[in-house]
Design a protein around this motif. Structure first.
Motif, short mmCIF file in Angstrom:
data_model
loop_
_atom_site.label_atom_id
_atom_site.label_comp_id
_atom_site.label_asym_id
_atom_site.label_seq_id
_atom_site.Cartn_x
_atom_site.Cartn_y
_atom_site.Cartn_z
N GLY A 140 50.28 -1.38 88.47
CA GLY A 140 50.24 -2.46 89.72
C GLY A 140 48.83 -3.12 89.93
N SER A 141 49.04 -3.25 91.47
CA SER A 141 48.34 -4.41 91.14
C SER A 141 46.64 -4.02 91.09
CB SER A 141 48.06 -4.48 93.21
OG SER A 141 46.72 -5.86 92.88
N VAL A 177 54.07 3.69 88.29
CA VAL A 177 53.54 2.87 89.36
C VAL A 177 52.43 3.01 90.62
CG1 VAL A 177 54.27 0.26 90.93
CG2 VAL A 177 55.87 1.36 88.54
N ASN A 185 51.29 2.51 93.50
CA ASN A 185 51.78 1.18 94.53
C ASN A 185 51.35 1.53 95.76
OD1 ASN A 185 53.44 3.58 94.02
ND2 ASN A 185 55.28 2.69 95.21
N TYR A 221 53.43 -0.67 97.96
CA TYR A 221 53.25 -1.67 97.38
C TYR A 221 53.31 -2.97 96.60
CZ TYR A 221 50.80 -7.00 96.74
OH TYR A 221 51.04 -8.42 96.72
N ILE A 222 54.31 -3.59 96.08
CA ILE A 222 54.80 -4.26 94.27
C ILE A 222 53.98 -5.23 94.30
CG2 ILE A 222 56.59 -3.56 92.67
CD1 ILE A 222 57.35 -0.91 93.76
N THR A 261 53.70 -6.71 89.24
CA THR A 261 53.89 -5.16 89.31
C THR A 261 55.50 -5.07 88.72
OG1 THR A 261 51.80 -4.94 90.41
CG2 THR A 261 53.72 -3.28 89.95
N SER A 262 56.03 -6.15 90.14
CA SER A 262 57.77 -6.55 90.13
C SER A 262 58.53 -6.66 88.08
CB SER A 262 58.21 -6.85 91.15
OG SER A 262 59.71 -7.59 90.93
N PHE A 297 56.69 6.72 90.45
CA PHE A 297 55.77 6.01 91.40
C PHE A 297 54.91 6.92 91.61
CE2 PHE A 297 59.61 3.24 91.05
CZ PHE A 297 59.30 2.35 90.66
N GLY A 342 58.64 3.42 97.74
CA GLY A 342 59.40 2.33 97.94
C GLY A 342 59.40 2.31 98.88
#
Length: 107
Positions: free
Chosen positions: A12-13, A76, A78, A82-83, A87-88, A103, A107
């Motif tokens: 994740g970010s 993930v 997110n 948000y991805i 992360t993608s 997740f 998404g």
């Protein structure tokens, strides 16, 4: 303890440091071995108190793929679905290597 605990890699970010740390804590209390980002600094220093260079970001990205290699599955983190780009890339890598992916948010 029979067998080894499940190993989960958090992706994740790094802008979601608080949520990544919470997921790490919750999984650890559940008896899971967690591998996760170890640096939360960003290339764009205006977004963080600490900045990293593009070369450091690339090295950390490659290191995170090796963490995915170690894991039984990927989670993930997110928030709001948000991805980002990194992360993608990690999701694509996990899929290519056959790792199950879940997740925290749809998404």
């Amino acid at each position: 303890m029979p067998g080894r605990p499940e190993i989960v890699c958090l992706c994740g970010s790094t802008r979601f440091e608080e949520q990544l740390r919470a997921a790490n804590r919750d999984l650890t209390f559940a008896g899971v071995i967690v591998v996760a980002p170890g640096v939360f600094a960003r290339v764009d220093a205006s977004q963080s108190d600490e900045a990293i260079t593009p070369a450091q970001k690339a090295a950390l990205g490659e290191l995170h793929l090796r963490k995915i290699d170690l894991a039984d599955r990927v989670l993930v983190v997110n928030p709001a679905g948000y991805i980002g780009e990194s992360t993608s890339r990690e999701i694509d890598y996990a899929r290519a290597t056959g790792k199950p992916i879940t997740f925290t948010e749809p998404g």
